[in-house]
Design a protein around this motif. Structure first.
Motif, short mmCIF file in Angstrom:
data_model
loop_
_atom_site.label_atom_id
_atom_site.label_comp_id
_atom_site.label_asym_id
_atom_site.label_seq_id
_atom_site.Cartn_x
_atom_site.Cartn_y
_atom_site.Cartn_z
N THR A 14 27.32 33.69 45.16
CA THR A 14 27.65 33.64 46.59
C THR A 14 29.05 34.19 46.88
O THR A 14 29.46 34.25 48.03
CB THR A 14 27.57 32.20 47.11
N SER A 16 32.44 37.02 46.39
CA SER A 16 32.66 38.43 46.71
C SER A 16 32.01 39.35 45.66
O SER A 16 31.24 40.27 45.98
CB SER A 16 34.18 38.64 46.81
N GLY A 40 28.65 27.76 43.53
CA GLY A 40 29.46 26.54 43.60
C GLY A 40 28.92 25.56 44.62
O GLY A 40 28.08 24.71 44.32
N ASN A 42 28.24 26.54 48.27
CA ASN A 42 27.69 27.11 49.50
C ASN A 42 26.15 27.09 49.46
O ASN A 42 25.48 28.06 49.10
CB ASN A 42 28.20 28.56 49.64
N SER A 104 32.06 33.75 38.59
CA SER A 104 32.48 32.52 39.28
C SER A 104 34.00 32.47 39.25
O SER A 104 34.63 33.09 38.39
CB SER A 104 31.86 31.29 38.59
N ALA A 126 33.75 39.50 35.05
CA ALA A 126 34.69 39.66 36.17
C ALA A 126 35.75 38.57 36.11
O ALA A 126 36.90 38.80 36.45
CB ALA A 126 33.94 39.58 37.50
N ASN A 127 35.32 37.40 35.66
CA ASN A 127 36.16 36.20 35.67
C ASN A 127 37.23 36.28 34.56
O ASN A 127 37.04 35.82 33.45
CB ASN A 127 35.23 34.99 35.47
N ARG A 206 38.84 43.95 49.38
CA ARG A 206 38.36 42.70 50.00
C ARG A 206 37.85 41.80 48.88
O ARG A 206 36.87 42.14 48.22
CB ARG A 206 37.21 42.97 50.98
N MET A 207 38.49 40.66 48.66
CA MET A 207 38.15 39.82 47.49
C MET A 207 38.19 38.36 47.89
O MET A 207 38.55 38.02 49.02
CB MET A 207 39.19 40.05 46.39
N1 NAP Z 1 36.66 40.03 44.21
C1 NAP Z 1 37.03 41.01 43.45
O1 NAP Z 1 37.12 42.16 43.89
C2 NAP Z 1 37.36 40.78 41.99
C3 NAP Z 1 37.80 41.87 41.22
C4 NAP Z 1 38.04 41.66 39.87
C5 NAP Z 1 37.88 40.41 39.30
N2 NAP Z 1 37.47 39.37 40.08
C6 NAP Z 1 37.33 38.03 39.45
O2 NAP Z 1 35.99 37.59 39.65
C7 NAP Z 1 35.96 36.19 39.83
C8 NAP Z 1 35.31 35.89 41.18
O3 NAP Z 1 36.10 36.46 42.21
P1 NAP Z 1 35.60 36.52 43.72
O4 NAP Z 1 36.64 37.28 44.45
O5 NAP Z 1 34.18 36.97 43.77
O6 NAP Z 1 35.70 34.96 44.10
P2 NAP Z 1 35.01 34.20 45.32
O7 NAP Z 1 34.63 35.12 46.40
O8 NAP Z 1 35.91 33.04 45.61
O9 NAP Z 1 33.64 33.64 44.67
C9 NAP Z 1 33.64 32.67 43.66
C10 NAP Z 1 32.21 32.36 43.28
O10 NAP Z 1 32.24 31.36 42.25
C11 NAP Z 1 31.38 30.28 42.64
N3 NAP Z 1 31.83 29.06 42.00
C12 NAP Z 1 33.01 28.42 42.14
N4 NAP Z 1 33.05 27.34 41.33
C13 NAP Z 1 31.86 27.31 40.68
C14 NAP Z 1 31.28 26.44 39.70
N5 NAP Z 1 31.93 25.35 39.27
N6 NAP Z 1 30.03 26.70 39.25
C15 NAP Z 1 29.36 27.80 39.68
N7 NAP Z 1 29.86 28.68 40.60
C16 NAP Z 1 31.09 28.42 41.08
C17 NAP Z 1 31.49 30.27 44.16
O11 NAP Z 1 30.42 29.54 44.75
P3 NAP Z 1 30.47 28.97 46.28
O12 NAP Z 1 31.04 30.05 47.13
O13 NAP Z 1 29.01 28.71 46.53
O14 NAP Z 1 31.30 27.74 46.25
C18 NAP Z 1 31.38 31.77 44.42
O15 NAP Z 1 30.04 32.18 44.27
C19 NAP Z 1 37.42 35.71 39.74
O16 NAP Z 1 37.68 35.29 38.43
C20 NAP Z 1 38.23 36.97 40.04
O17 NAP Z 1 39.49 36.96 39.41
C21 NAP Z 1 37.20 39.53 41.41
#
Ligand code: NAP
Length: 390
Positions: A14, A16, A40, A42, A104, A126-127, A206-207
């Motif tokens: 769910t 980004s 998580g 949502n 996540s 990604a994490n 957008r992240m």
């Molecule tokens: N966004 C980017 O462009 C980008 C680029 C490179 C690396 N990353 C890395 O990718 C990871 C995710 O980034 P994001 O920007 O996509 O974050 P985000 O939009 O905050 O999304 C986080 C996701 O993790 C889920 N989540 C949180 N706690 C959880 C748990 N205990 N069990 C299962 N799912 C859980 C959330 O679920 P709910 O929303 O349902 O609570 C959501 O689906 C991070 O480590 C970040 O550093 C992101």
């Protein structure tokens, strides 16, 4: 003849990255199939995804969240439903899964990534926190099980592409690019006044909220330096960071003959996600292509390490090694959450991290239990520090 589809599990569906990954699945529906989803809290967004993609296995962070989602699943509920850390492990290790995208936020997926590696699954990572916390354990397990860890972070994905066909002895250094975030030109006085809304306005990407704040402090780049060390087995002294405000060059590698190879592309996470899914092939997924003439000017600048001390804190954690990166990561999580809640000034984020690091004596990390123990200590210690700012 239709090709066999790659069966995907997405942890953090769910978020980004998770939503971008599902867009990649939509665009490559003849090549990719969703088998597992985990999220998580949502419930409504998750239930909509389960209804659309009909995974065999699904999980949410808590039983409470799952109870909210379950009535919304409709007639095609997943065969396996679980919650918490066990739920993430169930999704990541389901026998039908070929590749696990770990997207996540936070550190909850650490056990699931290790379990997936033990089960022989390919990992699209990604994490970055997973490697920051337990890089030695995770990469050793991947080597032992002959499992590929394919980077999704755009910088590491770029370096992975630049390194294809090269040997370690040919590499001089890795060059990670950083946009510089929303406060690149700010003075120290201006930085004292910025709030969460200013920091959440990232100029090029957008992240999710946590990584957006990490980009504003340059901690994101620091975490990426640690991630690069583990992914590519290159030490800290040969990993450099340059500010590249346009975010067109996603990263580079310099080789012993002086050549620099770079990967360029649009600022769209679907590109590295698709590459991780398609590797070693490349697919025409319908993504926009980069218009070099429109991109026009490409700048490269040195980071301001004095105004953005998080970058050097990450280098220090990597050089001192052992358990110090765990403390860096945990203290940063606590400080960023407090900043987002309006309880900590922006400039105090590195102060909290440095004080937590100073208070810790680095020790070897033999097991995941050791990692979790240091993580717990650092969270508690940093929480107490943050209280002192109120
Ligand atoms: N966004 C980017 O462009 C980008 C680029 C490179 C690396 N990353 C890395 O990718 C990871 C995710 O980034 P994001 O920007 O996509 O974050 P985000 O939009 O905050 O999304 C986080 C996701 O993790 C889920 N989540 C949180 N706690 C959880 C748990 N205990 N069990 C299962 N799912 C859980 C959330 O679920 P709910 O929303 O349902 O609570 C959501 O689906 C991070 O480590 C970040 O550093 C992101």
């Amino acid at each position: 003849m239709t090709a066999v589809r790659t069966r995907v599990a997405i942890l953090g569906s769910t978020g980004s990255i998770g939503r971008s990954a599902l867009a990649v699945v939509d665009a490559c529906a003849d090549r990719l199939e969703v088998v597992g989803l985990a999220a998580g809290a949502n419930a409504s967004a998750f239930a909509a995804q389960v209804t659309q993609y009909r995974p065999k296995v699904a999980a949410m962070a808590t039983g409470h969240a799952l109870d909210h989602a379950r009535p919304l699943f409709g007639p095609h509920a997943p065969e396996v439903l679980a919650a918490g850390s066990d739920g993430l492990v169930a999704v990541a290790t389901h026998p039908d899964v070929d590749i696990v995208l770990c997207a996540s936020s936070g550190t909850a997926a650490l056990e699931a990534v290790l379990a997936a590696i033990e089960a022989g699954k390919r990992i699209a990572l990604a994490n970055k926190e997973v490697l920051v916390m337990a890089g030695a354990l995770v990469t050793a397990a991947a080597r032992r099980r002959h499992v590929a860890i394919l980077p999704v972070d755009s910088e590491h994905n770029a370096i992975h592409q630049c390194l294809l066909g090269r040997t370690p002895g040919e590499i001089t250094r890795l060059i990670l690019t950083a946009s510089g975030g929303p406060f690149r030109g700010h003075t120290a006085a201006q930085l004292k006044k910025v709030g969460p809304e200013d920091a959440l306005r990232h100029p090029t990407w957008r992240m999710g909220r946590k990584i957006t704040i990490d980009s504003a402090t340059l901690m994101n780049k620091g975490l990426e330096v640690i991630e690069a060390r583990w992914l590519f087995d290159v030490d800290a002294d040969r990993i450099d960071v340059v500010i590249h405000p346009q975010s067109v060059v996603h990263s580079m590698v310099e080789f012993v003959d002086g050549s620099i190879i770079a990967q360029l592309g649009v600022t769209d996470m679907r590109l590295p996600i698709q590459y991780a899914f398609s590797y070693p092939e490349r697919w025409a997924g319908g993504l926009p292509h980069l218009d070099l003439v429109k991109a026009a000017r490409l700048e490269f600048l040195l980071p301001d390490r004095r105004r953005f001390p998080c970058l050097d804190l990450a280098y220090r954690a990597l050089r001192d090694g052992q358990s110090l990166p765990v403390v860096l990561n945990a203290a940063n999580e606590v400080a960023v959450a407090a900043f987002l809640a309006g309880r900590l000034p922006f400039v105090a984020i590195p102060e909290v991290i440095e004080r937590a690091m100073d208070a810790h004596s680095p020790a070897p990390l033999e097991t995941l239990r050791d990692v979790r123990a240091v993580d717990r200590w650092a969270h508690e210690f940093s929480q107490a520090l943050v209280q002192g700012y109120n």
